[in-house]
Scaffold this motif. Sequence first.
Motif, PDB file in Angstrom:
ATOM      1  N   CYS A  46      15.435  34.443 -47.380  1.00 18.99           N
ATOM      2  CA  CYS A  46      15.665  32.996 -47.531  1.00 18.99           C
ATOM      3  C   CYS A  46      14.842  32.209 -46.519  1.00 18.99           C
ATOM      4  CB  CYS A  46      17.140  32.662 -47.328  1.00 18.99           C
ATOM      5  SG  CYS A  46      18.194  33.139 -48.694  1.00 18.99           S
ATOM      6  N   VAL A  89      11.834  30.059 -51.162  1.00 15.52           N
ATOM      7  CA  VAL A  89      12.831  28.995 -50.961  1.00 15.52           C
ATOM      8  C   VAL A  89      12.147  27.636 -50.930  1.00 15.52           C
ATOM      9  CG1 VAL A  89      14.418  27.986 -49.274  1.00 15.52           C
ATOM     10  CG2 VAL A  89      14.582  30.423 -49.831  1.00 15.52           C
ATOM     11  N   LYS A  93      12.784  24.180 -53.125  1.00 16.09           N
ATOM     12  CA  LYS A  93      13.037  22.903 -52.446  1.00 16.09           C
ATOM     13  C   LYS A  93      12.008  21.856 -52.859  1.00 16.09           C
ATOM     14  CE  LYS A  93      15.207  24.592 -48.082  1.00 16.09           C
ATOM     15  NZ  LYS A  93      16.511  23.918 -48.175  1.00 16.09           N
ATOM     16  N   ILE A 131      19.080  31.977 -54.359  1.00 10.59           N
ATOM     17  CA  ILE A 131      20.121  31.441 -53.473  1.00 10.59           C
ATOM     18  C   ILE A 131      19.882  29.950 -53.238  1.00 10.59           C
ATOM     19  CG2 ILE A 131      20.923  31.488 -51.066  1.00 10.59           C
ATOM     20  CD1 ILE A 131      20.762  34.565 -51.227  1.00 10.59           C
ATOM     21  N   GLU A 132      18.633  29.566 -53.009  1.00 11.82           N
ATOM     22  CA  GLU A 132      18.335  28.147 -52.785  1.00 11.82           C
ATOM     23  C   GLU A 132      18.714  27.308 -54.008  1.00 11.82           C
ATOM     24  OE1 GLU A 132      17.565  26.633 -50.108  1.00 11.82           O
ATOM     25  OE2 GLU A 132      17.363  24.666 -51.053  1.00 11.82           O
ATOM     26  N   LEU A 135      22.394  26.892 -54.054  1.00 16.07           N
ATOM     27  CA  LEU A 135      22.831  25.901 -53.070  1.00 16.07           C
ATOM     28  C   LEU A 135      22.657  24.480 -53.615  1.00 16.07           C
ATOM     29  CD1 LEU A 135      21.409  27.390 -49.730  1.00 16.07           C
ATOM     30  CD2 LEU A 135      23.820  27.113 -50.348  1.00 16.07           C
ATOM     31  N   LYS A 136      21.684  24.301 -54.485  1.00 14.13           N
ATOM     32  CA  LYS A 136      21.470  22.973 -55.070  1.00 14.13           C
ATOM     33  C   LYS A 136      22.368  22.738 -56.286  1.00 14.13           C
ATOM     34  CE  LYS A 136      16.938  22.069 -53.206  1.00 14.13           C
ATOM     35  NZ  LYS A 136      17.618  21.495 -52.030  1.00 14.13           N
ATOM     36  N   PRO A 174      29.239  30.104 -62.634  1.00 14.39           N
ATOM     37  CA  PRO A 174      30.162  29.377 -61.740  1.00 14.39           C
ATOM     38  C   PRO A 174      29.432  28.805 -60.511  1.00 14.39           C
ATOM     39  CG  PRO A 174      31.159  31.438 -62.471  1.00 14.39           C
ATOM     40  CD  PRO A 174      29.729  31.452 -62.965  1.00 14.39           C
ATOM     41  N   GLU A 177      27.663  30.587 -57.310  1.00  7.95           N
ATOM     42  CA  GLU A 177      27.319  31.965 -57.677  1.00  7.95           C
ATOM     43  C   GLU A 177      25.984  32.005 -58.404  1.00  7.95           C
ATOM     44  OE1 GLU A 177      30.413  33.999 -59.798  1.00  7.95           O
ATOM     45  OE2 GLU A 177      31.981  33.269 -58.466  1.00  7.95           O
ATOM     46  N   ILE A 249      26.573  37.163 -57.605  1.00 11.39           N
ATOM     47  CA  ILE A 249      26.454  37.030 -56.151  1.00 11.39           C
ATOM     48  C   ILE A 249      27.091  35.717 -55.723  1.00 11.39           C
ATOM     49  CG2 ILE A 249      24.738  36.656 -54.309  1.00 11.39           C
ATOM     50  CD1 ILE A 249      24.812  39.520 -55.374  1.00 11.39           C
ATOM     51  N   GLN A 250      27.908  35.750 -54.662  1.00  8.20           N
ATOM     52  CA  GLN A 250      28.466  34.485 -54.171  1.00  8.20           C
ATOM     53  C   GLN A 250      27.867  34.118 -52.825  1.00  8.20           C
ATOM     54  OE1 GLN A 250      32.630  35.418 -54.210  1.00  8.20           O
ATOM     55  NE2 GLN A 250      32.613  36.236 -52.113  1.00  8.20           N
ATOM     56  N   LEU A 251      27.640  32.801 -52.639  1.00 10.93           N
ATOM     57  CA  LEU A 251      26.948  32.348 -51.427  1.00 10.93           C
ATOM     58  C   LEU A 251      27.892  32.132 -50.253  1.00 10.93           C
ATOM     59  CD1 LEU A 251      24.659  32.222 -53.347  1.00 10.93           C
ATOM     60  CD2 LEU A 251      24.053  29.984 -52.480  1.00 10.93           C
ATOM     61  N   ASP A 252      29.163  31.980 -50.516  1.00 11.91           N
ATOM     62  CA  ASP A 252      30.129  31.877 -49.421  1.00 11.91           C
ATOM     63  C   ASP A 252      30.331  33.284 -48.864  1.00 11.91           C
ATOM     64  OD1 ASP A 252      32.181  31.592 -47.660  1.00 11.91           O
ATOM     65  OD2 ASP A 252      33.571  30.662 -49.062  1.00 11.91           O
TER      66      ASP A 252
ATOM     67  N   HIS B 122      22.000  30.915 -44.342  1.00 13.09           N
ATOM     68  CA  HIS B 122      21.075  31.668 -45.198  1.00 13.09           C
ATOM     69  C   HIS B 122      19.633  31.610 -44.690  1.00 13.09           C
ATOM     70  CE1 HIS B 122      24.092  32.574 -48.208  1.00 13.09           C
ATOM     71  NE2 HIS B 122      24.439  31.306 -48.246  1.00 13.09           N
ATOM     72  N   MET B 197      33.006  29.185 -43.783  1.00 11.77           N
ATOM     73  CA  MET B 197      31.777  28.425 -44.043  1.00 11.77           C
ATOM     74  C   MET B 197      32.106  27.182 -44.861  1.00 11.77           C
ATOM     75  SD  MET B 197      29.033  31.377 -45.328  1.00 11.77           S
ATOM     76  CE  MET B 197      27.863  30.178 -45.989  1.00 11.77           C
ATOM     77  N   GLU B 205      14.345  16.577 -48.125  1.00 13.37           N
ATOM     78  CA  GLU B 205      13.818  17.708 -47.368  1.00 13.37           C
ATOM     79  C   GLU B 205      12.314  17.672 -47.114  1.00 13.37           C
ATOM     80  OE1 GLU B 205      16.682  21.331 -47.764  1.00 13.37           O
ATOM     81  OE2 GLU B 205      15.781  20.964 -49.722  1.00 13.37           O
ATOM     82  N   TRP B 206      11.598  16.722 -47.682  1.00  8.95           N
ATOM     83  CA  TRP B 206      10.133  16.744 -47.527  1.00  8.95           C
ATOM     84  C   TRP B 206       9.617  15.408 -47.018  1.00  8.95           C
ATOM     85  CZ3 TRP B 206       8.207  21.433 -47.573  1.00  8.95           C
ATOM     86  CH2 TRP B 206       8.874  22.430 -48.291  1.00  8.95           C
ATOM     87  N   MET B 253      27.901  40.550 -51.006  1.00  7.11           N
ATOM     88  CA  MET B 253      27.917  39.223 -51.617  1.00  7.11           C
ATOM     89  C   MET B 253      28.390  39.258 -53.073  1.00  7.11           C
ATOM     90  SD  MET B 253      24.353  37.741 -49.962  1.00  7.11           S
ATOM     91  CE  MET B 253      24.590  36.006 -50.394  1.00  7.11           C
ATOM     92  N   ALA B 255      30.288  38.727 -56.249  1.00  9.54           N
ATOM     93  CA  ALA B 255      31.332  37.770 -56.668  1.00  9.54           C
ATOM     94  C   ALA B 255      32.309  38.533 -57.559  1.00  9.54           C
ATOM     95  CB  ALA B 255      30.705  36.589 -57.396  1.00  9.54           C
TER      96      ALA B 255
END
Lengths: 267, 267
Positions: A46, A89, A93, A131-132, A135-136, A174, A177, A249-252, B122, B197, B205-206, B253, B255
Amino acid sequence: MDKKLILITNDDGIQATGIHTLARLLAPLGKVVVVAPHSARSGAGCSITPTTPVILEKVPSPLTSTFTPDDTSCCLDDIDWYTCTGTPVDCVKIACEQVLDSKPDLVVSGINHGDNASCSIHYSGTIGAVIEATLKGWPAIGYSLQTFKREPNFAPYCDAIVKIASHALNNGIPLGECLNVNFPEVDKLQGIRVARMAKGEWSCEWADASNPHGKRAFWLTGHFTNLEPESTDTDCWALEHGYASVTPIQLDMTAYNSLQMLKKNLE
Amino acid sequence: MDKKLILITNDDGIQATGIHTLARLLAPLGKVVVVAPHSARSGAGCSITPTTPVILEKVPSPLTSTFTPDDTSCCLDDIDWYTCTGTPVDCVKIACEQVLDSKPDLVVSGINHGDNASCSIHYSGTIGAVIEATLKGWPAIGYSLQTFKREPNFAPYCDAIVKIASHALNNGIPLGECLNVNFPEVDKLQGIRVARMAKGEWSCEWADASNPHGKRAFWLTGHFTNLEPESTDTDCWALEHGYASVTPIQLDMTAYNSLQMLKKNLE
């Protein structure tokens, strides 16, 4: 109905055949925009680029005619291609703020050359991008293939790739995830297995790199071991037995079971 | 009884005052070995260095006399210092195979200049090193401070750092888990909060980076938002209210709650 918006990225760079295959396969499902590293960024995890500027460029389609799945050629001219000098990442972004006009319906990363099962997920730039995106708040899938061949045969995986992407487009994923999909190198998949991350470890990770200036220098390498080879519910088991693995996969990453014990000891 | 073996690393590089503070504070608790990046690697996440050799060097102590906690100066000469040209994860990997004679009793990373609460975990090289140590089965803690000052005052955090490290040395940390510790910038801590968390996001971001060659170039920057400011059980809440946050982190990770639904749809 508006066309679905699909963002594609990877960590092997825009010249990799894996990302070309993804673009060809998903173009019939919506409007595809590719924002990929301008060169290979394997093992980027990441990571982000905080200390140098990142350059974003619209580039011509790198697609050649070597492999085109049936009935997709009509849509290939409609794909937008961008390169970014940052990490995977960073690609997500910068796509978010500088390329896309609206929230994508799906973000797809890969197809990585090399699997990202078990603990390898942590080092993976392919999954970093996923993952990024998560997060969005965007549904996201990473695809990886257990081979380091430069031009592997992706044909055995096309149906599964489209099936899983269509599932995510139609049903969503979800919030918080994402999906980590890995393929074994086979002529024909045994099927798809939904599986958890196996416990695994890398060892013998450094090879001597002779250095003319007398420094101690090493190449990173390594040998992966599945620490629970008998368990049939893991991603590694699926790959070892010819199945594609799909791992949610969960990010928490909070270890909720440990909160109370720590409260007693540290607060 | 044998002395405890403590490995220290970071992502700000061996010259950062944060890692000097950790070395001074933990030297009385055991034999300290430092293996840190030779220069700053902020935002490295769990990235590794697969494409160039990594150089490992034993170096003289970078400690100066500007800040020495009481009664530790006796142990400072006994610290071994190494630099590595790789990432924080590489530092842990190379320490394992090329520096340490035995498994460390504790791995500590930091003190990072900048917090690693919420989703920032992350991207964090500090936590990348901690995750790598955890993958190797070693108890590991990451410490981060919510400031980007080059020479912050670490005095308010010394007691908590030693308390948490001592807890881990004495009680261990469950396998597959590690601790993410964050400090607010305060004159006096309100205490320690064990916290999950927070859900958070980075935006804006930019920043445009003018480029003399006509390319579109951008600096990565950004604004962090805690998406659940009312929740009192998060790391962000603790920091906003003057507490140190301690978050147990798990490396699996998967889920688990989503496995059944996916099986029904994809297998």
